[in-house]
Scaffold this motif. Structure first.
Motif, mmCIF file in Angstrom:
data_model
loop_
_atom_site.group_PDB
_atom_site.id
_atom_site.type_symbol
_atom_site.label_atom_id
_atom_site.label_comp_id
_atom_site.label_asym_id
_atom_site.label_seq_id
_atom_site.Cartn_x
_atom_site.Cartn_y
_atom_site.Cartn_z
ATOM 1 N N THR A 62 0.851 -1.192 0.000
ATOM 2 C CA THR A 62 0.000 0.000 0.000
ATOM 3 C C THR A 62 0.879 1.231 0.000
ATOM 4 O OG1 THR A 62 -0.083 0.031 2.401
ATOM 5 C CG2 THR A 62 -1.837 -1.162 1.288
ATOM 6 N N SER A 63 0.256 2.358 -0.253
ATOM 7 C CA SER A 63 0.976 3.625 -0.187
ATOM 8 C C SER A 63 1.255 3.950 1.282
ATOM 9 C CB SER A 63 0.119 4.729 -0.811
ATOM 10 O OG SER A 63 0.751 5.971 -0.644
ATOM 11 N N GLN A 64 2.272 4.732 1.526
ATOM 12 C CA GLN A 64 2.568 5.153 2.902
ATOM 13 C C GLN A 64 2.128 6.590 3.165
ATOM 14 O OE1 GLN A 64 3.687 3.045 5.321
ATOM 15 N NE2 GLN A 64 3.357 1.535 3.704
ATOM 16 N N THR A 65 1.525 7.205 2.156
ATOM 17 C CA THR A 65 1.054 8.587 2.317
ATOM 18 C C THR A 65 -0.442 8.638 2.047
ATOM 19 O OG1 THR A 65 1.525 9.093 0.000
ATOM 20 C CG2 THR A 65 3.262 9.571 1.600
ATOM 21 N N PRO A 66 -1.180 9.472 2.772
ATOM 22 C CA PRO A 66 -2.616 9.586 2.543
ATOM 23 C C PRO A 66 -2.905 10.035 1.108
ATOM 24 C CG PRO A 66 -2.004 10.646 4.605
ATOM 25 C CD PRO A 66 -0.728 10.276 3.901
ATOM 26 N N GLY A 67 -3.838 9.350 0.466
ATOM 27 C CA GLY A 67 -4.205 9.683 -0.907
ATOM 28 C C GLY A 67 -3.314 9.054 -1.955
ATOM 29 N N GLY A 68 -2.223 8.431 -1.545
ATOM 30 C CA GLY A 68 -1.314 7.785 -2.496
ATOM 31 C C GLY A 68 -1.892 6.471 -2.991
ATOM 32 N N GLU A 69 -1.512 6.101 -4.207
ATOM 33 C CA GLU A 69 -2.016 4.861 -4.773
ATOM 34 C C GLU A 69 -1.128 3.677 -4.385
ATOM 35 O OE1 GLU A 69 -2.667 4.949 -8.965
ATOM 36 O OE2 GLU A 69 -4.402 6.260 -8.769
ATOM 37 N N PRO A 70 -1.750 2.515 -4.165
ATOM 38 C CA PRO A 70 -0.963 1.310 -3.883
ATOM 39 C C PRO A 70 -0.425 0.719 -5.187
ATOM 40 C CG PRO A 70 -3.286 0.786 -3.867
ATOM 41 C CD PRO A 70 -3.185 2.275 -4.083
ATOM 42 N N ASP A 95 -3.155 -2.872 -14.986
ATOM 43 C CA ASP A 95 -4.581 -3.167 -14.894
ATOM 44 C C ASP A 95 -5.258 -1.965 -14.244
ATOM 45 O OD1 ASP A 95 -7.124 -4.066 -14.290
ATOM 46 O OD2 ASP A 95 -6.452 -5.903 -13.309
ATOM 47 N N ASN A 96 -6.159 -1.328 -14.958
ATOM 48 C CA ASN A 96 -6.796 -0.103 -14.456
ATOM 49 C C ASN A 96 -8.086 -0.361 -13.688
ATOM 50 O OD1 ASN A 96 -4.827 1.704 -15.420
ATOM 51 N ND2 ASN A 96 -5.684 1.542 -17.469
ATOM 52 N N SER A 97 -8.285 -1.585 -13.229
ATOM 53 C CA SER A 97 -9.473 -1.866 -12.428
ATOM 54 C C SER A 97 -9.366 -1.137 -11.086
ATOM 55 C CB SER A 97 -9.650 -3.371 -12.226
ATOM 56 O OG SER A 97 -8.560 -3.906 -11.512
ATOM 57 N N ASP A 98 -10.492 -1.021 -10.413
ATOM 58 C CA ASP A 98 -10.543 -0.273 -9.151
ATOM 59 C C ASP A 98 -9.724 -0.948 -8.062
ATOM 60 O OD1 ASP A 98 -12.249 1.579 -10.291
ATOM 61 O OD2 ASP A 98 -14.060 0.528 -9.630
ATOM 62 N N PHE A 99 -9.187 -0.103 -7.183
ATOM 63 C CA PHE A 99 -8.497 -0.616 -6.001
ATOM 64 C C PHE A 99 -9.539 -1.089 -4.987
ATOM 65 C CE2 PHE A 99 -5.278 2.588 -7.433
ATOM 66 C CZ PHE A 99 -4.283 1.681 -7.739
ATOM 67 N N GLN A 100 -9.115 -1.970 -4.112
ATOM 68 C CA GLN A 100 -9.978 -2.417 -3.029
ATOM 69 C C GLN A 100 -9.842 -1.428 -1.879
ATOM 70 O OE1 GLN A 100 -8.471 -6.306 -2.089
ATOM 71 N NE2 GLN A 100 -8.627 -7.009 -4.197
ATOM 72 N N LEU A 101 -10.907 -1.260 -1.115
ATOM 73 C CA LEU A 101 -10.856 -0.389 0.057
ATOM 74 C C LEU A 101 -10.964 -1.241 1.308
ATOM 75 C CD1 LEU A 101 -13.147 2.597 -1.000
ATOM 76 C CD2 LEU A 101 -10.659 2.540 -0.894
ATOM 77 N N LYS A 102 -10.129 -0.913 2.288
ATOM 78 C CA LYS A 102 -10.145 -1.630 3.561
ATOM 79 C C LYS A 102 -10.192 -0.589 4.669
ATOM 80 C CE LYS A 102 -7.529 -4.786 6.454
ATOM 81 N NZ LYS A 102 -6.269 -5.485 6.639
ATOM 82 N N PRO A 123 -8.269 2.847 10.044
ATOM 83 C CA PRO A 123 -7.981 4.261 10.333
ATOM 84 C C PRO A 123 -6.596 4.510 10.912
ATOM 85 C CG PRO A 123 -9.609 3.391 11.867
ATOM 86 C CD PRO A 123 -9.350 2.328 10.855
ATOM 87 N N THR A 124 -5.902 3.464 11.379
ATOM 88 C CA THR A 124 -4.560 3.651 11.946
ATOM 89 C C THR A 124 -3.448 3.594 10.900
ATOM 90 O OG1 THR A 124 -4.338 1.283 12.404
ATOM 91 C CG2 THR A 124 -5.320 2.652 14.147
ATOM 92 N N HIS A 125 -3.791 3.197 9.688
ATOM 93 C CA HIS A 125 -2.789 3.078 8.622
ATOM 94 C C HIS A 125 -2.369 4.472 8.154
ATOM 95 C CE1 HIS A 125 -0.930 1.994 4.787
ATOM 96 N NE2 HIS A 125 -0.879 0.756 5.242
ATOM 97 N N PRO A 126 -1.068 4.679 7.869
ATOM 98 C CA PRO A 126 -0.606 6.004 7.429
ATOM 99 C C PRO A 126 -1.238 6.489 6.123
ATOM 100 C CG PRO A 126 1.262 4.479 7.679
ATOM 101 C CD PRO A 126 0.026 3.727 8.009
ATOM 102 N N ALA A 127 -1.730 5.577 5.271
ATOM 103 C CA ALA A 127 -2.318 5.974 3.994
ATOM 104 C C ALA A 127 -3.838 6.076 4.057
ATOM 105 C CB ALA A 127 -1.925 4.984 2.907
ATOM 106 N N ALA A 128 -4.415 5.987 5.259
ATOM 107 C CA ALA A 128 -5.873 6.055 5.397
ATOM 108 C C ALA A 128 -6.382 7.432 4.999
ATOM 109 C CB ALA A 128 -6.284 5.722 6.818
ATOM 110 N N ASN A 129 -7.540 7.429 4.307
ATOM 111 C CA ASN A 129 -8.140 8.715 3.934
ATOM 112 C C ASN A 129 -8.930 9.274 5.127
ATOM 113 O OD1 ASN A 129 -10.552 7.262 3.991
ATOM 114 N ND2 ASN A 129 -10.780 7.210 1.769
ATOM 115 N N ALA A 130 -9.649 10.357 4.925
ATOM 116 C CA ALA A 130 -10.380 11.024 6.008
ATOM 117 C C ALA A 130 -11.433 10.112 6.631
ATOM 118 C CB ALA A 130 -11.021 12.301 5.488
ATOM 119 N N GLU A 131 -11.983 9.175 5.843
ATOM 120 C CA GLU A 131 -12.997 8.250 6.368
ATOM 121 C C GLU A 131 -12.373 7.015 7.024
ATOM 122 O OE1 GLU A 131 -13.288 9.160 2.874
ATOM 123 O OE2 GLU A 131 -14.389 10.929 3.555
ATOM 124 N N GLY A 132 -11.047 6.889 6.968
ATOM 125 C CA GLY A 132 -10.355 5.762 7.585
ATOM 126 C C GLY A 132 -10.131 4.580 6.660
#
Length: 137
Positions: free
Chosen positions: A34-42, A71-78, A81-90
């Motif tokens: 995964t990305s280590q920055t919020p909003g970054g792509e894995p 492969d441009n398919s969608d990423f999975q969301l998990k 909220p404690t992960h460094p790459a978590a978005n505002a919703e966790g």
């Protein structure tokens, strides 16, 4: 096409499937990256495409790797909220790598590789038998 050309065509198939296996291994190895920055792509899954290329010297189509695409398919969301790459919703974006698909692709590439290897072994056996017949004369 002579027997040597048959071996060359099979060798090209083995090289192409070997490259495919490397890409599949990379996908599996990065299935948790995964990305280590919020909003970054894995990590984004990669896919190999093949093409036929005419070998003018042999007069035969040879398989080659055309491109290694993403492969441009969608990423999975998990939710984590404690992960460094978590978005505002966790939620954290996870790679679009499905282990089941990768294993199925790996088995298909393995079978194609083995089929080409068997073709080389049969051709080698035919050459050996032909030489044996020529020695008897």
């Amino acid at each position: 096409m002579d027997l040597k050309d048959t071996m060359m065509v099979s060798g090209a198939g083995m090289r192409a499937q070997g490259q495919r296996l490397k890409v599949i291994a990379e996908n599996i190895a990065n299935s948790d990256s995964t990305s280590q920055t919020p909003g970054g792509e894995p990590y984004r899954r990669k896919v190999v495409t093949f093409k036929n290329q005419l070998d003018r010297q042999m007069g035969a189509d040879m398989v080659r790797v055309n491109k290694i695409n993403t492969d441009n398919s969608d990423f999975q969301l998990k939710y984590d909220p404690t992960h460094p790459a978590a978005n505002a919703e966790g939620y954290v974006m996870r790679p679009n790598v499905n282990s089941i698909i990768e294993v199925a692709d790996m088995r298909e590439a393995q079978r194609a590789y083995e089929a080409n290897l068997n073709m080389i072994e049969v051709t080698k056996s035919m050459l050996g038998r032909t030489i044996g017949l020529l020695r008897q004369q």
